[in-house]
Design a protein around this motif. Structure first.
Motif, PDB file in Angstrom:
ATOM      1  N   TYR A   1     -34.509  19.661 -47.848  1.00 42.35           N
ATOM      2  CA  TYR A   1     -35.682  20.407 -47.394  1.00 42.35           C
ATOM      3  C   TYR A   1     -36.756  19.496 -46.826  1.00 42.35           C
ATOM      4  CZ  TYR A   1     -33.885  24.675 -49.504  1.00 42.35           C
ATOM      5  OH  TYR A   1     -33.120  25.781 -49.785  1.00 42.35           O
TER       6      TYR A   1
ATOM      7  N   GLU B   1     -39.107  17.505 -54.132  1.00 42.78           N
ATOM      8  CA  GLU B   1     -38.218  18.209 -53.211  1.00 42.78           C
ATOM      9  C   GLU B   1     -36.902  17.452 -53.033  1.00 42.78           C
ATOM     10  OE1 GLU B   1     -37.543  20.753 -51.807  1.00 42.78           O
ATOM     11  OE2 GLU B   1     -39.334  21.997 -51.620  1.00 42.78           O
TER      12      GLU B   1
ATOM     13  N   GLU C   1     -36.299  30.867 -45.481  1.00 40.61           N
ATOM     14  CA  GLU C   1     -35.000  31.217 -46.058  1.00 40.61           C
ATOM     15  C   GLU C   1     -35.080  32.484 -46.902  1.00 40.61           C
ATOM     16  OE1 GLU C   1     -32.470  27.072 -46.521  1.00 40.61           O
ATOM     17  OE2 GLU C   1     -33.681  27.779 -48.213  1.00 40.61           O
ATOM     18  N   ALA C   2     -36.256  32.746 -47.464  1.00 38.34           N
ATOM     19  CA  ALA C   2     -36.396  33.877 -48.385  1.00 38.34           C
ATOM     20  C   ALA C   2     -36.766  35.184 -47.693  1.00 38.34           C
ATOM     21  CB  ALA C   2     -37.441  33.549 -49.453  1.00 38.34           C
TER      22      ALA C   2
ATOM     23  N   PRO D   1     -41.703  21.467 -46.440  1.00 39.96           N
ATOM     24  CA  PRO D   1     -40.549  22.062 -47.134  1.00 39.96           C
ATOM     25  C   PRO D   1     -40.810  23.463 -47.670  1.00 39.96           C
ATOM     26  CG  PRO D   1     -40.773  19.761 -47.752  1.00 39.96           C
ATOM     27  CD  PRO D   1     -41.976  20.095 -46.921  1.00 39.96           C
ATOM     28  N   SER D   2     -42.040  23.748 -48.079  1.00 41.00           N
ATOM     29  CA  SER D   2     -42.334  25.094 -48.577  1.00 41.00           C
ATOM     30  C   SER D   2     -42.202  26.125 -47.469  1.00 41.00           C
ATOM     31  CB  SER D   2     -43.741  25.138 -49.184  1.00 41.00           C
ATOM     32  OG  SER D   2     -44.722  24.812 -48.217  1.00 41.00           O
TER      33      SER D   2
ATOM     34  N   GLY E   1     -46.203  25.170 -52.746  1.00 38.00           N
ATOM     35  CA  GLY E   1     -44.816  24.724 -52.782  1.00 38.00           C
ATOM     36  C   GLY E   1     -44.553  23.712 -53.886  1.00 38.00           C
ATOM     37  N   ARG E   2     -43.336  23.191 -53.895  1.00 41.25           N
ATOM     38  CA  ARG E   2     -42.918  22.207 -54.889  1.00 41.25           C
ATOM     39  C   ARG E   2     -43.353  20.811 -54.460  1.00 41.25           C
ATOM     40  NH1 ARG E   2     -36.604  24.037 -55.854  1.00 41.25           N
ATOM     41  NH2 ARG E   2     -36.979  26.290 -56.025  1.00 41.25           N
TER      42      ARG E   2
ATOM     43  N   VAL F   1     -32.475  27.891 -40.852  1.00 42.17           N
ATOM     44  CA  VAL F   1     -32.808  28.949 -41.808  1.00 42.17           C
ATOM     45  C   VAL F   1     -32.182  30.294 -41.444  1.00 42.17           C
ATOM     46  CG1 VAL F   1     -34.971  27.847 -42.441  1.00 42.17           C
ATOM     47  CG2 VAL F   1     -34.950  29.518 -40.581  1.00 42.17           C
TER      48      VAL F   1
ATOM     49  N   ARG G   1     -38.513  27.006 -47.217  1.00 40.47           N
ATOM     50  CA  ARG G   1     -38.110  27.893 -48.310  1.00 40.47           C
ATOM     51  C   ARG G   1     -38.592  29.326 -48.063  1.00 40.47           C
ATOM     52  NH1 ARG G   1     -35.957  25.447 -52.698  1.00 40.47           N
ATOM     53  NH2 ARG G   1     -36.128  23.175 -52.859  1.00 40.47           N
TER      54      ARG G   1
END
Length: 331
Positions: free
Chosen positions: A131, A127, A172-173, A165-166, A123-124, A288, A169
């Protein structure tokens, strides 16, 4: 320009050259862009003069190339004669390095969960608060949202405090089923001491599917802890509170040093606490767009440095990042 005199001078200079560097200087002097011959060719206005000068250029190029090849052969012969290498002598050994202890443990985690069918997510590290806090059910007044606890870049951007947070995401995807583990660096405003550093590594897992229950979480963690610490280890789970899971449990594994008898590693309790886990709060599913009436799931998280300290009895977490070879070479 006296073509004959120029040719004689070039031939004499080429014959006098004794190294490849000297013959290259001859080439530049007589055939370079600023040489007398090149300048004369630019001023040619009749066919006969042009043909004569081009013929001269070709003769000089052939002579210089031949002399250069001769000098290269001579130099090679000299090197083969003088620069001998005894191939029977042992070479200089190069000491190979190895992966950092945290990288080793991270790859071990990945292998365990890849074997169970999970996907590894990176992940990022930077952030948004949406998130990092909002999506994880941290209310506005939660201590983790304070600038005294987290490293903010601005009011809405923060260095992630966990790898969760990843997971948001990913949800959500895609639609369920979701079976992932996310690993990486996290940051918190901690004063470095024997058990804390501002940067640390965390691994978190997430499962979302139909019919997921608490027993699935306990079975997964039981398998994972035995794979990490040894199949003979005993496991135990104790209720706890986390804002993003309900119900929540802390997994414990019997101490691999004293086997439950009590020692400094387990603080004389016989058990080692690994992190946090629990069933995902339905509020996160609503965030989400998942149907909480249809899907359920569990999540867990723990620190890689903590595992390193427990498995190898490190007295100070900071030793992992001081790059002292006397320490790192032991692993």
């Amino acid at each position: 320009m006296d073509a004959q005199a120029l040719e004689n001078a070039a031939l004499a200079a080429a014959a006098a050259a004794t190294t490849t560097d000297e013959i290259e200087h001859v080439r530049v002097e007589f055939l370079g862009r600023k040489s007398e011959l090149k300048l004369a060719l630019r001023e040619v206005r009749d066919r006969e003069t042009g043909m004569a000068l081009n013929a001269l250029r070709e003769r000089l190029e052939a002579t210089i190339d031949a002399r250069e090849a001769e000098l290269e052969r001579t130099e090679l012969d000299r090197r083969l004669r003088e620069e001998r290498v005894d191939v029977t002598m042992p070479g200089t050994s190069v000491q190979r390095g190895h992966l950092h202890l945290i990288t080793q443990i991270r790859r071990e985690f990945e292998d365990i969960f890849l074997g169970m069918g999970y996907t590894v997510i990176d992940g990022r590290e930077v952030e948004t608060t949406r998130y990092n806090f909002d999506a994880l059910n941290f209310p506005p007044g939660h201590p983790a949202r304070s600038h005294l606890a987290s490293l903010f870049l601005d009011d809405e951007t923060v260095l992630r405090t966990e790898t969760s947070p990843s997971q948001i995401r990913v949800m959500e995807a895609q639609q369920p089923p979701v079976y992932i583990v996310s690993l990486g660096r996290c940051y918190r405003r901690d004063t470095p001491d024997a058990t804390h550093t501002p940067m640390f590594h965390q691994v978190e897992g997430l499962v979302v599917d139909e019919g997921i229950t608490l027993s699935d979480l306990l079975g997964t963690l039981d398998f994972f802890m035995r794979a990490l610490f040894g199949t003979e280890r005993r496991t135990e789970f104790r209720t706890h509170y986390f804002p993003f899971t309900e119900p929540s449990v802390e997994p414990y594994v019997s101490c691999h040093v004293c086997d439950g008898a009590g020692c400094p590693v387990c603080r004389h309790s016989g058990w080692i606490e690994l992190g946090g886990s629990g069933m995902v709060d339905p509020t996160l599913f609503e965030f989400v767009g998942y149907d909480p009436e249809r899907y359920s799931g569990f999540a867990f998280g723990l620190g890689l440095e903590r595992i390193a300290m427990l498995r190898h009895e490190l007295p100070d977490l900071r030793e992992l990042w001081r790059n002292d070879l006397r320490v790192s070479r032991q692993f």
